[in-house]
Write a protein that holds these residues in place. Structure first.
Motif, PDB file in Angstrom:
ATOM      1  N   UNK A 168       0.789  -1.229   0.000  1.00 20.45           N
ATOM      2  CA  UNK A 168       0.000   0.000   0.000  1.00 20.45           C
ATOM      3  C   UNK A 168       0.824   1.283   0.000  1.00 20.45           C
ATOM      4  N   UNK A 169       1.918   1.313   0.727  1.00 22.44           N
ATOM      5  CA  UNK A 169       2.607   2.590   0.955  1.00 22.44           C
ATOM      6  C   UNK A 169       3.007   3.345  -0.313  1.00 22.44           C
ATOM      7  N   UNK A 170       3.684   2.713  -1.285  1.00 17.83           N
ATOM      8  CA  UNK A 170       4.083   3.489  -2.472  1.00 17.83           C
ATOM      9  C   UNK A 170       2.898   4.080  -3.229  1.00 17.83           C
ATOM     10  N   UNK A 171       1.822   3.314  -3.359  1.00 17.82           N
ATOM     11  CA  UNK A 171       0.651   3.809  -4.077  1.00 17.82           C
ATOM     12  C   UNK A 171      -0.021   4.941  -3.313  1.00 17.82           C
ATOM     13  N   UNK A 172      -0.093   4.805  -2.008  1.00 20.98           N
ATOM     14  CA  UNK A 172      -0.687   5.855  -1.182  1.00 20.98           C
ATOM     15  C   UNK A 172       0.097   7.154  -1.323  1.00 20.98           C
ATOM     16  N   UNK A 173       1.415   7.058  -1.273  1.00 27.17           N
ATOM     17  CA  UNK A 173       2.253   8.250  -1.370  1.00 27.17           C
ATOM     18  C   UNK A 173       2.179   8.877  -2.760  1.00 27.17           C
ATOM     19  N   UNK A 174       2.192   8.027  -3.795  1.00 27.68           N
ATOM     20  CA  UNK A 174       2.102   8.562  -5.152  1.00 27.68           C
ATOM     21  C   UNK A 174       0.779   9.289  -5.356  1.00 27.68           C
ATOM     22  N   UNK A 269      -7.811   0.355  -4.329  1.00 27.00           N
ATOM     23  CA  UNK A 269      -7.968  -0.557  -5.460  1.00 27.00           C
ATOM     24  C   UNK A 269      -6.640  -1.007  -6.040  1.00 27.00           C
ATOM     25  N   UNK A 270      -5.742  -0.064  -6.328  1.00 28.01           N
ATOM     26  CA  UNK A 270      -4.449  -0.427  -6.917  1.00 28.01           C
ATOM     27  C   UNK A 270      -3.622  -1.293  -5.972  1.00 28.01           C
ATOM     28  N   UNK A 271      -3.479  -0.922  -4.688  1.00 30.63           N
ATOM     29  CA  UNK A 271      -2.742  -1.806  -3.778  1.00 30.63           C
ATOM     30  C   UNK A 271      -3.383  -3.185  -3.626  1.00 30.63           C
ATOM     31  N   UNK A 272      -4.715  -3.247  -3.634  1.00 28.76           N
ATOM     32  CA  UNK A 272      -5.375  -4.551  -3.548  1.00 28.76           C
ATOM     33  C   UNK A 272      -5.019  -5.425  -4.740  1.00 28.76           C
ATOM     34  N   UNK A 273      -4.967  -4.814  -5.933  1.00 31.00           N
ATOM     35  CA  UNK A 273      -4.613  -5.583  -7.113  1.00 31.00           C
ATOM     36  C   UNK A 273      -3.182  -6.102  -7.018  1.00 31.00           C
ATOM     37  N   UNK A 274      -2.296  -5.313  -6.468  1.00 27.46           N
ATOM     38  CA  UNK A 274      -0.918  -5.773  -6.304  1.00 27.46           C
ATOM     39  C   UNK A 274      -0.851  -6.952  -5.338  1.00 27.46           C
ATOM     40  N   UNK A 275      -1.587  -6.879  -4.241  1.00 27.43           N
ATOM     41  CA  UNK A 275      -1.606  -7.996  -3.299  1.00 27.43           C
ATOM     42  C   UNK A 275      -2.152  -9.263  -3.928  1.00 27.43           C
ATOM     43  N   UNK A 380       0.579   0.901 -15.067  1.00 27.21           N
ATOM     44  CA  UNK A 380       1.966   1.300 -14.865  1.00 27.21           C
ATOM     45  C   UNK A 380       2.427   0.967 -13.451  1.00 27.21           C
ATOM     46  N   UNK A 381       1.589   1.266 -12.465  1.00 27.55           N
ATOM     47  CA  UNK A 381       1.952   0.984 -11.081  1.00 27.55           C
ATOM     48  C   UNK A 381       2.129  -0.513 -10.852  1.00 27.55           C
TER      49      UNK A 381
END
Length: 422
Positions: A168-174, A269-275, A380-381
């Motif tokens: 989560x952290x990188x996506x949250x910060x971006x 949503x994006x961090x969930x997809x990464x997990x 991209x993320x």
């Protein structure tokens, strides 16, 4: 639809039976209060695609389209399948919660994904100004740097909860920097976004709804003040760009809802997809992904384990399909999760194929005029995170002795935690 029909209380309706031979649970209807609903719905969805491609779900209070061709066609037909009001989930809230929310009980009423043309055309044109190819490319470098810095801190540790500490952290910060949220406010926004998601998109009992409503109203007040601050002191961020359009192309409320929802995507949503993606790759023995396969592997993971399960629409007229008439005004779920496992489009749909040639034909980002405006950034993320993580943590593996569980949701798939080591 009744007020409590989406509360997810599985004790109020028996939505499953058991196979007398195998003892396996066989779902008869969707059940947002059951573990299988998000984690393993595919045997159920396969039966629907074969036997009831237009399925009337009593539990959801909606008709469900399950075949890829039908879901794609409905996305592309806003004349018959209207988006207007489709994200306004206040129908799941109790009367007391709606009274507490007041005008915000219809939150998202003017969000770009929740309206039809011509409002949709105007809103999308405004938002697209911030997602130019040049802007997205610049964000790639920032996102890569954020992932590298995170791993600099974590890699000596040798273990982590991927969901809570890595994904989560990188996506949250971006997302915060894109929107213009000060770094000191990132944790506050993340917590309030969770309230946002749970209140509107996840089944909750009445008492919990009231608690979440408090957090949600606090969140809206924060975004409102952020917009007001940028109106006085413009900066190089999304909030300033959108605020500059108030009175010409956008209203104040539209800007607040745009910002609130983009923060949801980046924080959730994006961090969930990464997990989901990392779990799939580890289970399939496909970690680390060869660089030349990262792009296609990410599409295949979105297809087979999408963080988004579908979108709601309203039938703008009577719609006859596969011998069923969906009456005008009925709620319709376009099940992208089911569409992504349609064997007529994806042979062996429940099998992970890292180089599947048409993996990108999934509908996770929608289709037609409502194709996600942030799709390029989301892709991209995911690719960037897989590249950095694969290079920095090639020995990543699931930690033994930990169960994998998903949070309960109407339209989203996300892990509650994922213990890993390296």
């Amino acid at each position: 639809m009744t007020e409590d029909s989406m509360t997810g209380d599985s004790t109020t309706r028996d939505s499953t039976t058991r196979d007398s031979t195998t003892g396996d649970t066989l779902a008869e209807d969707f059940d947002v209060g059951a573990d299988w609903h998000v984690a393993a719905p595919y045997p159920f969805l396969a039966r629907l695609r074969e036997q009831a491609p237009v399925f009337k779900s009593e539990h959801l209070g909606a008709y469900v389209l399950t075949r890829h061709a039908d879901v794609r066609a409905a996305y592309g037909d806003p004349r018959r399948f209207s988006s207007k009001g489709s994200l306004t989930i206040s129908r799941s809230l109790t009367r007391e919660t709606r009274e507490k929310l007041g005008e915000h009980g219809s939150f998202l009423s003017s969000f770009v994904a929740n309206v039809d043309p011509p409002d949709h055309t105007r809103l999308r044109r405004s938002v697209s100004r911030a997602f130019t190819p040049r802007a997205v490319s610049a964000m790639e470098q920032e996102f890569r740097r954020l992932n590298e810095e995170l791993l600099d801190r974590l890699s000596p540790k040798g273990h982590a909860d991927f969901v809570g500490e890595i994904g989560h952290e990188p996506s949250i910060k971006l997302t915060a920097r894109f929107i213009g949220v000060p770094e000191a406010d990132e944790a506050f926004v993340q917590a309030r976004v969770k309230d946002w998601f749970q209140l509107f998109l996840s089944p909750q009992p009445p008492a919990r709804q009231l608690e979440l409503a408090d957090g949600f109203l606090t969140y809206l007040d924060y975004v409102d003040r952020l917009v007001a601050a940028r109106a006085k002191d413009s900066r190089d961020d999304f909030t300033s760009l959108m605020t500059s359009l108030i009175g010409e192309e956008l209203t104040h409320r539209e800007v607040v809802e745009l910002i609130s929802t983009i923060l949801l995507g980046g924080n959730d949503t994006v961090p969930n997809q990464l997990g989901n993606t990392v779990l799939r790759l580890l289970r399939e023995g496909a970690w680390p992904v060869p660089p030349e396969l990262v792009a296609n592997a990410s599409e295949e993971c979105m297809r087979i384990d999408g963080a988004s399960l579908g979108s709601f629409r309203y039938a703008a007229e009577d719609v006859a399909l596969h011998g069923v008439t969906i009456p005008r005004g009925a709620l319709v779920l376009l099940s992208t999760d089911s569409a992504a496992h349609d064997g007529t489009v994806f042979p062996g749909p429940d099998r992970f194929v890292i180089d599947r040639p048409n993996a990108a034909e999934h509908l996770v980002f929608g289709y037609g005029i409502h194709f996600c405006v942030g799709a390029a950034l989301g892709r991209l993320q995911l690719r960037t995170a897989l590249e950095v993580l694969g290079r920095r943590l090639p020995g990543l593996r699931l930690a033994p002795g930990h169960d994998v569980s998903y949070r309960r949701s109407i339209v989203g798939r996300g892990l509650t935690s994922l213990m890993v080591e390296w």
